[in-house]
Design a protein around this motif. Structure first.
Motif, PDB file in Angstrom:
ATOM      1  N   LEU A   6       0.822  -1.209   0.000  1.00  0.00           N
ATOM      2  CA  LEU A   6       0.000   0.000   0.000  1.00  0.00           C
ATOM      3  C   LEU A   6       0.850   1.249   0.000  1.00  0.00           C
ATOM      4  O   LEU A   6       0.539   2.244  -0.653  1.00  0.00           O
ATOM      5  N   LEU A   7       1.959   1.213   0.749  1.00  0.00           N
ATOM      6  CA  LEU A   7       2.805   2.404   0.831  1.00  0.00           C
ATOM      7  C   LEU A   7       3.542   2.669  -0.467  1.00  0.00           C
ATOM      8  O   LEU A   7       3.912   3.798  -0.761  1.00  0.00           O
ATOM      9  N   ALA A  11       0.357   7.270  -6.235  1.00  0.00           N
ATOM     10  CA  ALA A  11      -0.757   8.123  -5.793  1.00  0.00           C
ATOM     11  C   ALA A  11      -0.997   9.207  -6.800  1.00  0.00           C
ATOM     12  O   ALA A  11      -0.107   9.936  -7.161  1.00  0.00           O
ATOM     13  N   ASP A  28       4.435  10.438  -7.197  1.00  0.00           N
ATOM     14  CA  ASP A  28       4.833   9.051  -6.981  1.00  0.00           C
ATOM     15  C   ASP A  28       6.336   9.048  -6.752  1.00  0.00           C
ATOM     16  O   ASP A  28       7.125   9.180  -7.678  1.00  0.00           O
ATOM     17  N   ARG A 369      -0.054   8.438   1.210  1.00  0.00           N
ATOM     18  CA  ARG A 369       0.688   7.360   0.558  1.00  0.00           C
ATOM     19  C   ARG A 369       1.999   7.894  -0.016  1.00  0.00           C
ATOM     20  O   ARG A 369       3.049   7.254   0.099  1.00  0.00           O
ATOM     21  N   GLN A 373       6.059   6.897   1.028  1.00  0.00           N
ATOM     22  CA  GLN A 373       7.051   6.344   0.112  1.00  0.00           C
ATOM     23  C   GLN A 373       8.462   6.863   0.394  1.00  0.00           C
ATOM     24  O   GLN A 373       9.440   6.264  -0.043  1.00  0.00           O
ATOM     25  N   LEU A 384      -2.828   7.965   6.668  1.00  0.00           N
ATOM     26  CA  LEU A 384      -3.392   7.102   5.625  1.00  0.00           C
ATOM     27  C   LEU A 384      -4.463   6.191   6.197  1.00  0.00           C
ATOM     28  O   LEU A 384      -5.553   6.036   5.618  1.00  0.00           O
TER      29      LEU A 384
END
Length: 633
Positions: A6-7, A11, A28, A369, A373, A384
């Motif tokens: 998920l991380l 996005a 991203d 998100r 990252q 989140l």
């Protein structure tokens, strides 16, 4: 879905604004950053120190080139410097040193050559200047001859004790010792290195004390007397000087000091700090002109972090609910572009909280998100999880919180709360044995009173009062609350443990009155609802439209028409605003409709506003009705 997956998911979020929409996608950070313009090379040689001696005149409004001093007087209106007394440059580099003289040396004879400069050059072994000075003096005085002791070695004195005091920052003591050594040894002068460093240290000390006391004029005077301190190596002195000029109203010279640092000094941290400090004392046009002096590198502008400080503050106020005024879409778009280039995790998280504060859960999740990252800060993950939860994706939020529970106590707390809501929801499906064991392990490790209550109520609903009592006991042991005590009473009631129930009432009844009403439901509820509607002996206290609507709601409640009662109460709130009695009656109506969560929320809200027997009884009655604990005898 695993947390790691998920991380690392990309996005892409559209920034929604009230007044306008601009595409501001959460970057991203798993992809390489795009290159920006090449770095701008600094000048081959540092610029000269500006002339800070000229007073500034601030025009009302003027257009200046990027990076130019916005507070300086335009050339067309600048006052000319007087020819007979040109302006001095007190902050230029240190002047050529003069010959050292003894404090008690006799006054020079004007009819004889002044040999002080010659002896100084000789002491420095500067033979070129010695020769030039000899030729100059011979041209002025034909019979003059160089002194025979020109290169004689002067008296020797050990300077180490002075240096020892200097190292201890006892500058006054060092200065006193120099004076004593001079008096004891005729003709001795301290070395140029010691004299210069001691003078600078004394001046720096005076500037530091003046800055701490806000003595701005003293800072300017001390810096004026010690221009050798105004270097990049001692940039804090320049910062103090810039602030001193600004505080005394000389914005032009203040700007020149800060600009001099940016044009001369190479240390990136000092340059950034210079702009930040200047932003605190100069008007916005001064800050913007200094920002224009920043260099451009692969990650963008050198001072972009400062450029967006005001916007950060505005976004923070929106996130905290302090204001509903949203920043301009163009500003947010520029900031988002900067975040993408700089890979700034705190700024990405700020975008997340900005959208979270506006309840734009999808947009908030995208930015959290993105922040996750590039940072291990659990706050981004917390954001989140909360965004997914509030956005309706509770299973994903719960799974993520469980997997990441070791990252922070707050994530564990969020997981416990989400599962507690699920276990106690109206019509909740009982958890499997494996699910209950997993949740129980987390609750025990966290010693969560709320989690223990949730397991207890779930077990009551499953018809397992004995196991439920164990969890309610843990809940009260970890943190005593009315809900935990009510749970103990309900479990005892279900187990028909009259002695245990009486012991609970005796121990906690005075503190939690709702526990004493477990067996009196019909009468107690009827009294409570009529008190809520303000009806006594069949008569309504007061009169008017409010009374009419409340009487109507009470009649509908008494007749079992709970849906109509809620409609009347909603009409009352729309017409007259929130009313405590109407809210309590709404709570009882929801309870009768088996809408336990809604009823509990209303009673708790009113109890928080002002705790009374009715609000406390409403909380207890909700639990008792939900888990059928009214009749225990």
């Amino acid at each position: 879905m695993p947390v790691k997956s998920l991380l690392l998911a990309s996005a892409s979020v559209l920034l929604a604004l009230a007044s306008a929409r601009a595409e501001v996608a959460a970057p991203d950070f798993t992809r390489p950053s795009s290159a920006a313009a090449p770095a701008m090379s600094p000048g081959a040689s540092p610029p000269s120190a500006p002339n800070w001696s000229m007073p500034a005149q601030i025009p009302a409004a003027m257009s200046v080139p990027a990076g130019a001093n916005p507070f300086a007087m335009p050339p067309a209106v600048a006052a000319p410097a007087p020819v007979s007394a040109p302006a001095a440059a007190p902050f230029a580099l240190a002047p050529e040193p003069a010959a050292a003289t003894s404090a008690d040396a006799p006054e020079a004879d004007p009819t004889k050559p002044d040999e002080s400069a010659l002896r100084y050059y000789a002491s420095q072994r500067d033979m070129a200047r010695v020769g030039a000075e000899i030729r100059r003096l011979k041209g002025l005085y034909a019979d003059w001859q160089p002194p025979s002791d020109l290169f004689a070695t002067g008296p020797k004195v050990d300077e180490q004790p002075v240096w020892d005091l200097f190292a201890k920052r006892d500058f006054a003591g060092a200065q006193a010792l120099v004076a004593r050594l001079r008096s004891e040894t005729q003709g001795w002068q301290p070395s140029e290195d010691l004299s210069g460093k001691l003078a600078d240290a004394m001046a720096r000390q005076r500037i530091d004390v003046a800055a701490a006391n806000g003595a701005w004029s003293q800072i300017i005077g001390a810096a004026q007397a010690s221009p050798s301190l105004l270097t990049c190596a001692q940039v804090d002195i320049l910062w103090n000087l810039g602030e001193a000029f600004a505080r005394t109203g000389d914005l032009a010279r203040s700007f020149d000091v800060y600009a001099y640092v940016l044009k001369t000094c190479e240390d990136g941290g000092a340059r950034l700090a210079t702009v930040q400090k200047a932003s605190q004392v100069l008007p916005v046009q001064g800050r913007d002109a200094l920002l224009a002096l920043g260099r451009t590198g692969p990650m963008g502008g050198e001072f972009d972090a400062v450029r967006f400080d005001l916007l950060r503050g505005a976004m923070g106020r929106v996130a905290s609910g302090e204001t509903g005024t949203l920043p301009a879409a163009t500003e947010l778009a520029a900031f988002a572009d900067y975040v993408g280039r700089s890979r700034s995790a705190p700024d990405a998280a700020l975008f997340g909280w900005y959208f979270f504060g506006q309840k734009q859960w999808k947009d908030a999740a995208g930015w959290f998100r993105a922040a996750g990252q590039i940072t291990d800060d659990p706050k981004a993950l917390e954001g989140l999880i909360l965004s997914l939860r509030n956005g309706g994706d509770v299973p994903a939020a719960s799974s993520m919180a469980f997997e990441a529970r070791a990252r922070s106590p707050e994530i564990t707390k969020i997981y416990v709360e989400m599962e507690a809501e699920r276990l106690t929801a109206d019509g909740a499906t009982p958890p499997s044995d494996a699910e209950q064991r997993r949740y129980g392990d987390v609750v025990e490790q966290a010693r969560s009173s709320l989690g223990a209550q949730a397991i207890g109520w779930s077990l009551i609903a499953q018809g397992k009062p004995d196991a439920a009592r164990t969890w309610f006991r843990r809940s009260v042991e970890w943190q005593e609350t009315s809900e935990g005590v009510i749970g103990l009473a309900v479990a005892a009631s279900r187990l028909k443990d009259k002695a245990g129930l009486q012991e609970i009432k005796s121990r906690y009844g005075d503190k939690y009155p709702e526990v004493a009403d477990l067996e009196d439901a019909p009468v107690a509820v009827a009294k409570a609802t009529r008190r809520a509607a303000g009806v006594t002996g069949g008569q309504r206290r007061g009169g008017g439209g409010q009374d009419k609507i409340l009487r109507q709601a009470q009649k509908q409640f008494d007749s079992g028409d709970y849906k109509s009662a809620l409609a009347s109460l909603d009409q009352h709130e729309r017409t007259f605003g929130r009313n405590r009695g109407a809210e309590l009656l709404k709570g009882w109506t929801n309870l009768k409709m088996r809408r336990y969560q809604e009823a509990r929320a209303i009673f708790k809200a009113e109890d928080k506003r002002g705790s009374t027997k009715d609000t406390r009884f409403g909380i207890g009655a909700t639990f008792n009705s939900q888990f059928n604990a009214w009749s225990s005898n």
